[in-house]
Design an enzyme around this catalytic site. Sequence first.
Site, PDB file in Angstrom:
ATOM      1  N   LYS A  19       0.823  -1.222   0.000  1.00  0.00           N
ATOM      2  CA  LYS A  19       0.000   0.000   0.000  1.00  0.00           C
ATOM      3  C   LYS A  19       0.846   1.256   0.000  1.00  0.00           C
ATOM      4  CE  LYS A  19      -2.363  -0.365   3.762  1.00  0.00           C
ATOM      5  NZ  LYS A  19      -2.141  -1.649   4.372  1.00  0.00           N
ATOM      6  N   ARG A  54     -10.217   1.756   8.933  1.00  0.00           N
ATOM      7  CA  ARG A  54      -9.862   0.358   9.188  1.00  0.00           C
ATOM      8  C   ARG A  54     -10.983  -0.417   9.865  1.00  0.00           C
ATOM      9  NH1 ARG A  54      -3.858   1.182   9.182  1.00  0.00           N
ATOM     10  NH2 ARG A  54      -2.810  -0.756   9.651  1.00  0.00           N
ATOM     11  N   ARG A  77      10.678  -6.975   5.642  1.00  0.00           N
ATOM     12  CA  ARG A  77      10.666  -5.552   5.996  1.00  0.00           C
ATOM     13  C   ARG A  77      11.148  -5.370   7.436  1.00  0.00           C
ATOM     14  NH1 ARG A  77       5.067  -2.363   6.014  1.00  0.00           N
ATOM     15  NH2 ARG A  77       4.936  -3.178   8.134  1.00  0.00           N
ATOM     16  N   ARG A  96      11.023  -2.052  12.426  1.00  0.00           N
ATOM     17  CA  ARG A  96       9.858  -1.447  13.070  1.00  0.00           C
ATOM     18  C   ARG A  96       9.495  -2.222  14.324  1.00  0.00           C
ATOM     19  NH1 ARG A  96       5.029   0.061   8.921  1.00  0.00           N
ATOM     20  NH2 ARG A  96       3.837  -0.897  10.597  1.00  0.00           N
ATOM     21  N   ARG A 152      -1.983  -8.190  13.351  1.00  0.00           N
ATOM     22  CA  ARG A 152      -2.414  -7.192  12.366  1.00  0.00           C
ATOM     23  C   ARG A 152      -3.165  -7.827  11.201  1.00  0.00           C
ATOM     24  NH1 ARG A 152       3.006  -4.896  12.475  1.00  0.00           N
ATOM     25  NH2 ARG A 152       2.927  -4.543  10.258  1.00  0.00           N
TER      26      ARG A 152
END
Length: 187
Positions: free
Chosen positions: A13, A88, A127, A133, A144
């Site tokens: 995204k 969301r 990632r 992160r 998630r």
Amino acid sequence: MRLLIMGPQGVGKGTQAAKLAEHFGIPTISTGDIFRYNIKNETELGKQALAFINKGQLVPDELTNSIVKDRLAQDDVKNGWILDGYPRNASQVEALDTMLAELGTPLDAVVALDADRDVLMERMMKRAEIEGRADDTPEAIATRLDVYAKETAPLLDIYSERGQLVSINGVGEIDAIQANIIAELTK
Ligand code: AMP
């Protein structure tokens, strides 16, 4: 052009939103980026959001809706925007509908990217290695994806019923996916 970009975490995204923003000359509004900025700068908002984000849960709607409302009132988004990561859940859809009605700026389209769960898990683990992160632990990633399936994926039906949904396969070359999106949006 006023767009939502939706899809599970890891589907690309952010990458596609950045390219669309450049193509249409409009800013991207990413609620995840706004939260991360506030966490980094240790603001009150950042402190309130941190625990939810680290667990992979949604930040409460009152907080999230108010940052979007503030952002949509700013001058640089007057000619259009791409919302990445919002709404969301169903109550955020309602909140956004109200904001846009008040501003008199209806949505043009909702771009939905999709890919299989194993492709998404693999991309997010990669990632995690690169970006480090805090919410890219295997547990937070799994949470998630579950939250997405339960709360966010059903929203696509709402936008489909409104005739605004543009569904795009998120697996493939970045530029080819981008070309597909633009072709669908400018049909
Ligand atoms: P993202 O970068 O979009 O994956 O967002 C990172 C995290 O920020 C999410 O896992 C949530 O904890 C939080 N977040 C971002 N956008 C929202 C939203 N619209 N509603 C609630 N929480 C959000």
